[in-house]
Motif scaffolding. Structure first.
Motif, mmCIF file in Angstrom:
data_model
loop_
_atom_site.group_PDB
_atom_site.id
_atom_site.type_symbol
_atom_site.label_atom_id
_atom_site.label_comp_id
_atom_site.label_asym_id
_atom_site.label_seq_id
_atom_site.Cartn_x
_atom_site.Cartn_y
_atom_site.Cartn_z
ATOM 1 N N ARG A 1 0.821 -1.220 0.000
ATOM 2 C CA ARG A 1 0.000 0.000 0.000
ATOM 3 C C ARG A 1 0.852 1.267 0.000
ATOM 4 O O ARG A 1 0.442 2.284 0.550
ATOM 5 C CB ARG A 1 -0.949 -0.017 1.215
ATOM 6 C CG ARG A 1 -1.904 -1.198 1.241
ATOM 7 C CD ARG A 1 -3.169 -0.900 0.479
ATOM 8 N NE ARG A 1 -3.939 0.177 1.078
ATOM 9 C CZ ARG A 1 -4.924 -0.018 1.952
ATOM 10 N NH1 ARG A 1 -5.287 -1.233 2.293
ATOM 11 N NH2 ARG A 1 -5.586 0.998 2.455
ATOM 12 N N ASP B 1 -0.718 4.500 -1.355
ATOM 13 C CA ASP B 1 -1.678 5.269 -0.548
ATOM 14 C C ASP B 1 -1.102 6.603 -0.096
ATOM 15 O O ASP B 1 -1.827 7.513 0.281
ATOM 16 C CB ASP B 1 -2.055 4.488 0.730
ATOM 17 C CG ASP B 1 -2.898 3.274 0.410
ATOM 18 O OD1 ASP B 1 -2.722 2.719 -0.688
ATOM 19 O OD2 ASP B 1 -3.714 2.887 1.268
ATOM 20 N N GLU C 1 -10.825 -0.572 4.304
ATOM 21 C CA GLU C 1 -10.871 -0.699 5.763
ATOM 22 C C GLU C 1 -9.604 -1.374 6.315
ATOM 23 O O GLU C 1 -9.413 -1.427 7.524
ATOM 24 C CB GLU C 1 -12.140 -1.448 6.197
ATOM 25 C CG GLU C 1 -12.211 -2.907 5.799
ATOM 26 C CD GLU C 1 -12.739 -3.137 4.378
ATOM 27 O OE1 GLU C 1 -12.804 -2.163 3.599
ATOM 28 O OE2 GLU C 1 -13.054 -4.297 4.043
ATOM 29 N N VAL C 2 -8.759 -1.892 5.418
ATOM 30 C CA VAL C 2 -7.523 -2.509 5.907
ATOM 31 C C VAL C 2 -6.475 -1.418 6.124
ATOM 32 O O VAL C 2 -6.221 -0.597 5.248
ATOM 33 C CB VAL C 2 -7.009 -3.565 4.896
ATOM 34 C CG1 VAL C 2 -5.612 -4.026 5.262
ATOM 35 C CG2 VAL C 2 -7.967 -4.753 4.860
ATOM 36 N N ASP C 3 -5.892 -1.411 7.333
ATOM 37 C CA ASP C 3 -4.951 -0.365 7.711
ATOM 38 C C ASP C 3 -3.581 -0.606 7.056
ATOM 39 O O ASP C 3 -2.957 -1.640 7.291
ATOM 40 C CB ASP C 3 -4.829 -0.378 9.237
ATOM 41 C CG ASP C 3 -3.858 0.671 9.730
ATOM 42 O OD1 ASP C 3 -3.269 1.397 8.893
ATOM 43 O OD2 ASP C 3 -3.676 0.753 10.967
ATOM 44 N N PRO C 4 -3.105 0.349 6.250
ATOM 45 C CA PRO C 4 -1.813 0.166 5.577
ATOM 46 C C PRO C 4 -0.667 -0.102 6.555
ATOM 47 O O PRO C 4 0.269 -0.832 6.222
ATOM 48 C CB PRO C 4 -1.578 1.493 4.850
ATOM 49 C CG PRO C 4 -2.887 2.169 4.786
ATOM 50 C CD PRO C 4 -3.742 1.627 5.884
ATOM 51 N N ILE C 5 -0.750 0.460 7.735
ATOM 52 C CA ILE C 5 0.320 0.244 8.718
ATOM 53 C C ILE C 5 0.373 -1.230 9.121
ATOM 54 O O ILE C 5 1.437 -1.849 9.207
ATOM 55 C CB ILE C 5 0.103 1.117 9.982
ATOM 56 C CG1 ILE C 5 -0.068 2.593 9.596
ATOM 57 C CG2 ILE C 5 1.237 0.928 10.966
ATOM 58 C CD1 ILE C 5 1.175 3.269 9.065
ATOM 59 N N GLU C 6 -0.833 -1.808 9.311
ATOM 60 C CA GLU C 6 -0.919 -3.241 9.632
ATOM 61 C C GLU C 6 -0.331 -4.075 8.504
ATOM 62 O O GLU C 6 0.430 -5.016 8.718
ATOM 63 C CB GLU C 6 -2.396 -3.642 9.827
ATOM 64 C CG GLU C 6 -2.954 -3.301 11.187
ATOM 65 C CD GLU C 6 -2.175 -4.003 12.283
ATOM 66 O OE1 GLU C 6 -1.945 -5.230 12.151
ATOM 67 O OE2 GLU C 6 -1.790 -3.327 13.257
#
Ligand SMILES: Nc1ncnc2c1ncn2[C@@H]1O[C@H](COP(=O)(O)OP(=O)(O)O)[C@@H](O)[C@H]1O
Ligand SMILES: [Mg+2]
Lengths: 230, 259
Positions: B58, B61, B85-90
């Motif tokens: 990602r 982003d 909804e998926v967090d790029p940091i995760e």
């Protein structure tokens, strides 16, 4: 096969030269075989020496071509059809060189027979026919290589089983001869040596044809029996 | 040689399109990434290899106007990495990235590796020491730096810096490592060390590597994908791609012919 040109024209030239050398070598071996077959048919054993001498040149050419293959691999790291061509050629020259060795065996066998005052045709068997069939196989295999023609290559492979069958029937006849008349044993054994050499030449032509199919299609059809040539 | 074991999917691009604003850079990419295998992306400059690679973590982003369509499924949990909804940091915790030019932080060797762990909330000194050592060992650089962990990372050689960056990526125990031309700034010896390392790493992590060096792709990868003008032209086992590619465009590229 990929007929487009490489970005490196030097590479195109290297590969082109390699193919030319294989065909030159093939031409020499073909001449060795046809001279040996002629000597068998006519008893003109004067050519035997030149057949044996040509072997030296064939060996040198094999080494030179192998060396060129190694250079191309080291310098160009060929891939895909280029890689298959180089690998195929290095196998093809081995078979050509061995076919040349078989021609030499035929020539020497012919010389022994005639020097002993015999004429092989008095045995009335189809060695000459066998030899012609094998010679045609070699010509067609080289032709298939020159044109990268897999149809031709497949027809050579099919022809090989006919040569094998014919070879076996010659051996049966000769065994009968020897049992009937032990005085024919020496010459019969020479003829068996010759027939066997011819049969091997057919095998080499078949191997060359299998390599042509590998080079073009990337399919290794060795040891696959009839399935492979479908 | 035939490989009989059926590989498991680690990720899969499904109908993936990508746009830099108006400009479409990836067109309908469908491609599997197999677990604990090395997949190489090859293709001429500008064909979209980096763009594709960066979609996985990602990175796009970070810039407004960039747009994805389609999915990248990540297994075993079958997460769509591209879902809003998926967090790029995760995502970046699970997927590490190593760039063309080694880019260590202007900090100590130790801190370069510890950084990602601290971000994750690891503050225990013992645990940090352990994990830093493990990561440095994993990146085959421990023996060279164990006595100088407090030296500044930028003082290392280029090859060492790159392995340090790999250690940094390994520290958070990622499942997928992305390499974007990781050896193009390195000499042959350092390149060889990285290739050797890739071979070791795939025992525990899945690797996707962009390389413009075809011999490198042939040496290090199990699978190869050939990209051209934003499309995936051919994907297959590396052996097959380099000996008998199916598509004439792949053949022309890897044999160095003009299309
Ligand atoms: N940030 C950007 N904005 C607009 N276009 C870009 C950007 N980055 C890359 N591109 C374009 O996208 C295409 C693919 O680029 P890239 O993924 O870097 O290719 P590769 O890594 O295969 O060399 C190229 O046409 C490139 O010019
Ligand atoms: Mg790039």
């Amino acid at each position: 096969m990929n007929e487009s040109q490489h970005l490196s024209s030097q590479f195109d030239e290297d590969l082109g030269r390699l193919r030319t050398h294989v065909l030159q070598m093939g031409g020499m071996v073909e001449t060795q075989i046809s001279s040996a077959v002629d000597a068998y048919a006519t008893g003109e054993i004067g050519s035997v020496k030149s057949i044996v001498d040509a072997d030296h040149k064939v060996n040198e050419l094999e080494k030179a071509i192998d060396d060129d293959c190694a250079h191309i691999i080291a310098k160009r790291q060929p891939a895909a059809s280029d890689l298959r061509l180089v690998l195929g050629i290095s196998k093809i020259v081995t078979d050509l060189e061995r076919a040349g060795d078989e021609a030499k065996k035929i020539a020497k066998g012919v010389r022994r027979i005639y020097e002993n005052g015999h004429v092989p045709s008095q045995f009335g068997i189809g060695v000459r026919h066998l030899a012609e069939a094998a010679l045609i196989m070699v010509r067609q295999a080289l032709d298939a290589f020159a044109r990268l023609d897999t149809e031709q290559a497949r027809s050579v492979i099919r022809a090989d089983s006919e040569v094998d069958t014919e070879f076996k029937s010659i051996i049966r006849q000769l065994i009968t001869h020897m049992m009937e008349d032990p005085r024919t044993i020496t010459t019969s054994i020479d003829i068996i040596t010759i027939a066997r050499a011819i049969e091997r030449i057919g095998d080499h032509a078949k191997n060359i044809s299998e390599q042509v199919i590998y080079v073009v299609e990337g399919r290794d059809i060795r040891h696959t029996g009839k399935e492979g040539i479908k | 040689m035939q490989i009989h074991d059926q590989p498991t999917l680690k990720a899969e691009a499904r109908n993936l399109n990508f746009y830099y604003g108006e400009k479409q850079a990836l067109s309908n990419i469908n491609m599997p990434i197999y677990d604990k295998k090395v997949t190489a992306l090859i293709g001429p400059s500008g064909c979209g290899k980096s763009t594709y690679l960066r979609s996985f973590n990602r990175m796009h982003d970070l810039y407004p106007g960039n747009r994805y369509e389609g999915e990248i499924r990540f297994f075993p949990d079958n997460t769509n990495l591209l879902a809003p909804e998926v967090d790029p940091i995760e995502v970046r915790m699970r997927i590490g990235m190593v760039f063309q030019k080694p880019n260590p932080f202007p900090k100590t060797i130790f801190e370069n590796v510890a950084y990602g762990l601290r971000v994750r909330g690891e503050n225990n000194k013992r645990a940090l020491d352990d994990k830093v050592e493990q990561a440095l060992r994993g990146a085959a650089i421990w023996d060279e730096v164990k006595d100088r962990l407090q030296d500044l990372a930028p003082n290392l050689s280029g090859g060492q810096q790159q392995r340090l960056c790999i250690a940094r990526a390994l520290a958070t125990d990622p499942e997928l490592l992305l390499f974007d031309e990781p050896t193009s700034a390195l000499d042959p010896i350092a390149t060889g060390a990285i290739e050797e390392l890739v071979h070791e790493l795939k025992k525990r992590v899945t690797i996707l590597i962009v390389t413009h060096n075809m011999q490198q792709a042939a040496r290090v990868s199990d699978y190869t994908a050939y990209m051209y003008l934003g499309e995936m032209i051919e994907f297959g086992k590396t052996d097959e791609i380099f000996i008998k590619p199916q598509d004439k465009r792949t053949e022309d590229y890897i044999t160095g012919r003009m299309g």
